[in-house]
Design an enzyme around this catalytic site. Structure first.
Site, short mmCIF file in Angstrom:
data_model
loop_
_atom_site.label_atom_id
_atom_site.label_comp_id
_atom_site.label_asym_id
_atom_site.label_seq_id
_atom_site.Cartn_x
_atom_site.Cartn_y
_atom_site.Cartn_z
N LYS A 65 33.35 -15.59 5.27
CA LYS A 65 34.05 -16.87 5.43
C LYS A 65 34.86 -16.92 6.74
O LYS A 65 35.10 -17.99 7.29
CB LYS A 65 35.00 -17.11 4.25
C1 LIG Z 1 31.01 -17.44 0.06
C2 LIG Z 1 30.24 -16.18 -0.04
C3 LIG Z 1 28.85 -16.16 -0.28
C4 LIG Z 1 28.05 -17.42 -0.51
O1 LIG Z 1 27.92 -18.20 0.65
P1 LIG Z 1 27.53 -19.75 0.53
O2 LIG Z 1 27.67 -20.28 1.90
O3 LIG Z 1 28.54 -20.34 -0.42
O4 LIG Z 1 26.16 -19.82 0.00
C5 LIG Z 1 28.20 -14.93 -0.32
N1 LIG Z 1 28.88 -13.78 -0.17
C6 LIG Z 1 30.21 -13.75 0.05
C7 LIG Z 1 30.89 -12.44 0.19
C8 LIG Z 1 30.94 -14.94 0.13
O5 LIG Z 1 32.26 -14.89 0.34
#
Ligand SMILES: *Cc1c(COP(=O)(O)O)cnc(C)c1O
Length: 500
Positions: A110
């Protein structure tokens, strides 16, 4: 470049307007009028560092930002706050490439978008003559709140308040949040679950009288939600960067197709890969990997999206999602940008929890493959990769790794096509599950999260490949800076206090 809504093609916003607005008033998501092509060849771009490449890609989408504005945002976002100048390094293990997206301040992917979004937002506000300070309110079940806070901390003209369920997040997640520094951040624990926090935030957003009151005091609410194009566009960059790294290191020839596998929740990360492919990145298959919440696996298999199913809590919690909001953008693209058709599907999703696309649209899914991994598959994959190579992957990454292995063995994805797996979190962030997977003798039940991290450090090879990240060192010795604890009815008052 103007932006339509997935539910209304007559809407045309500039990039900065779309970033400020986040979600369209008609409930739709903003999409670029057309997907741009790369302005340079891949071998040219392979000469660039991460920041230069970020500018090269993002300028195509955010074309109402000046060069100074955009490079300024990029410089602030991708620098010393990452623990490697490569920003998104590529690790090779077990015959595939892991694109490590966890080298930012909160050690999960993120950060790749949330480190830049605050700067894009404040720049967009200036461009659109918005005088008020931007106030971000976020409900979190753990990870997003911290990443948002870390992004907004000390960014001028912004404030951020995060609500989390009291007792509803892990020790590490709580410590990461309550030790967050910054003169514009506040973290509040709420007596309730995540849904209560989320509902509370929505109520405050929709309280027009309260919004007016705050506007008079110079504040305006905004959202750091993953549907904002200001989060989506920066995510395209690292897929191109991964390809360029392979070129630079002579692992592939220009034009050679690769497969990309993404552990998916809200469908944001993989949608960015889809955009990269449509810009000209040579991709054979985009692999959508799910955990037991496998609503997307079924959708790609039979064209029916059906959220009416049990919800599973898994060891890859950031993928525990039954409504993947960014999928709406893919639906819009594969139905030929038919906004009213998209709207009908999404309304059906709201009323019936289910919709089925037609055969024409299914053709648009040919570049995707999909699969899911059970909890046992996920643990076994972590252990297998570690035992075979010494490389340690996190639980989310392990879901993707396991799914791509299955699809390769079934011949759905070809073995001889180079495979890039999006590695979305540092194993340090999910030490408990990882240690338990690798060494089932660990007395996990009697150890707290930090003790489990100590256990992980005993496992990870001491060759300096994966030293304890600063984010973990920080929570070991940082001071608790936030201790506000409220009932679910106290959220609005807490926001008012914060903005006094
Ligand atoms: C948010 C997240 C995901 C999923 O990503 P999306 O963009 O919501 O599909 C996968 N792995 C981690 C560690 C995340 O924080």
């Amino acid at each position: 470049m103007l932006y339509n809504s997935t539910r209304d093609n007559s809407l045309k916003l500039t990039a900065s307007e779309a970033i400020l607005k986040g979600l369209s008033d008609d409930g739709g998501l903003f999409v670029p009028e057309k997907i741009p092509s790369f302005g340079r060849s891949l071998s040219d771009m392979a000469e660039m560092d991460y920041r230069e490449l970020a500018y090269e890609i993002m300028k195509l989408y955010l074309d109402d930002f000046t060069k100074e504005e955009l490079t300024g945002c990029i410089k602030k976002a991708y620098g010393d706050n990452f623990d490697t100048p490569e920003i998104a390094p590529l690790s090779y293990a077990d015959g595939r490439y892991y694109l490590e997206l966890f080298h930012g301040p909160t050690i999960a992917f993120k950060d790749m978008a949330l480190q830049i979004l605050p700067h894009l937002l404040t720049t967009a506000a200036k461009k659109n003559d918005i005088k008020e300070d931007i106030v971000i309110l976020t409900a979190t079940s753990g990870d997003t709140g911290k990443a948002a806070m870390a992004g907004f901390a000390d960014v001028p003209d912004t404030k951020i308040m995060v609500f989390f369920p009291h007792g509803g997040v892990s020790d590490v997640q709580r410590l990461q949040m309550v030790t967050q520094q910054g003169n514009n951040v506040s973290v509040v624990s709420v007596d309730g679950n995540f849904d209560d926090c989320q509902t509370g935030v929505k109520k405050i957003f929709n309280d027009l009288e309260f919004r007016k009151e705050l506007e008079a005091k110079g504040f305006r609410f905004s959202s750091a939600n993953s549907i904002n194009i200001g989060r989506l566009v920066p995510q395209i960059v690292y897929y191109v960067y991964a390809y360029c790294t392979l070129l630079r290191e002579d692992k592939i020839q220009e034009g050679r197709k690769i497969n990309i596998c993404v552990p998916t929740g809200n469908f944001g990360n993989i949608l960015a890969a889809y955009l990269a492919m449509n810009m000209g990145l040579p991709v054979e298959k985009l692999i959508c990997a799910s955990n037991m919440n496998n609503v997307l696996t079924d959708f790609f298999k039979n064209g029916t999206y059906d959220r009416n199913r049990p919800f599973h809590l898994t060891m890859s919690p950031s993928m525990d999602i039954l409504i993947s909001s960014n999928l709406e953008r893919l639906i819009y693209f594969i139905c030929g940008r038919d906004a009213s058709k998209t709207k009908t599907f999404m309304e059906k999703l709201t009323t019936e929890g289910c919709y089925t696309i037609d055969d024409d649209m299914k053709k648009g899914l040919a570049c995707f493959a999909a699969g899911y991994a059970s909890e046992d598959d996920t643990s076994a994959e972590i252990k297998r990769i570690f035992d075979d190579t010494g490389y340690v992957i996190d639980t989310h990454t392990a879901v993707a790794s396991a799914v791509s292995r299955t699809l390769q063995s079934q011949g759905v994805c070809k073995d001889d096509v180079p495979l890039v797996i999006a590695s979305t979190a540092s194993p340090y962030k999910f030490a408990r599950s990882i240690v338990s997977a690798i060494n089932s003798d660990t007395d996990a039940g009697n150890k707290n999260d930090l003790e489990m991290i100590d256990e992980l450090e005993k496992i990870i090879p001491a060759d300096g490949n994966m030293p304890e990240p600063k984010a973990i060192q920080d929570i070991r010795d940082a001071k608790i800076l936030h201790d506000i604890h409220i009932g679910i009815n106290g959220m609005k008052e807490t926001v008012a206090d914060f903005l006094k």
